[in-house]
Design an enzyme around this catalytic site. Sequence first.
Site, short mmCIF file in Angstrom:
data_model
loop_
_atom_site.label_atom_id
_atom_site.label_comp_id
_atom_site.label_asym_id
_atom_site.label_seq_id
_atom_site.Cartn_x
_atom_site.Cartn_y
_atom_site.Cartn_z
CG MET A 129 2.72 -4.93 9.22
SD MET A 129 4.26 -4.00 9.18
CE MET A 129 5.14 -5.05 8.29
CB SER A 192 -6.43 -6.08 7.46
OG SER A 192 -5.25 -5.11 7.55
#
Length: 364
Positions: A129, A192
């Site tokens: 994302m 991330s």
Amino acid sequence: MAIDPYRHLLRPLLFSGLQADPELLHQQFLSLCGWLNQDRSLCTWLRQQLQQWYALSDPRLERQVWGLRFPNPIGLAAGFDKNGVARSVWSAFGFGFAELGTVTWHPQPGNPRPRLFRLGSDRAVINRMGFNNAGAEAMAASLERSPPASIPIGINLGKSKITPLAAAKEDYLASFRRLHPLGDYFVINVSSPNTPGLRDLQAKEQLAPILETLQSANHPRKPLLLKIAPDLSWEQIAAILDLVQAYELAGIVATNTTVAREGLKSQTIPQTGRSPAEEAGGLSGAPLRQRATAVIRFIHEQTQGTLPIIGVGGIFTPEDVIEKLAAGATLVQLYTGWIYQGPSLLRELLKGLLAAADQETPEK
């Protein structure tokens, strides 16, 4: 046996065929939750109905951590409600706490689509994302007009993509200062795999200035945690734990998604026609369970059980929860399991915890 409308009726429709866009489905569900979050009598009544259906309350499930009361130890992981649009709704689904975000100081669209892929045969998800979110100011505005939450609310902070790594501490600090009054605890996300260079911030020389900067601005003091990757070596995790203790962080979130692809059953991703190994992004779900639990156990042993741990990765059953708690987790979080199993999963997990507690309680 009662039929679960999500698992037996809605989920097969949502997961059927190759046309369903997982991100679009997520956005539609979140829009509904955002509508339910309104301070209106109808929305309040509907939240109460959801709570009767999905939540489970029992004093044996309660936890006290960081001076906060958690109705139960199972929370919603970051990544689901990135902009904090449904703060008051998550308790209605039975969660004992919810972690909003990841939010960055600058609004950003994230990576190009498609960027979210289901691996059904593995009960897993790959996402790249890229911290798509409306920014810290937008989250603050959403939270300031939202009905109050009845559970602890965490806020997960990320670095804006446009911010150079050298300026990361200022970027995190801007979000932290704006959102500090609105969260019960905060998580620094340096793990991330979907923001270029972000995982480099887990190195001691990069991480220390961020921790020092945020703790210096942490007044009044609120729990500040660090979320780490599952792909670190034991030596790297040990070095991070030294920093966590040196800067008096309140805990660790273990773990984020993995870049590993070993042992997957899925051969092809329908949206792209490529194999999982060819798709960039972080893998979550059942394949992550064992590694996440091993990291939790290592942290627990290294800190002699003194550091609270939020365990996340591959929880689908009560046994998965119990496994992570036994490894040393203080609390746990769901994401992928909730997508696959639906809202009734919370109640199943909590019933399983109560059943385990009953077995441990000797008869009088």
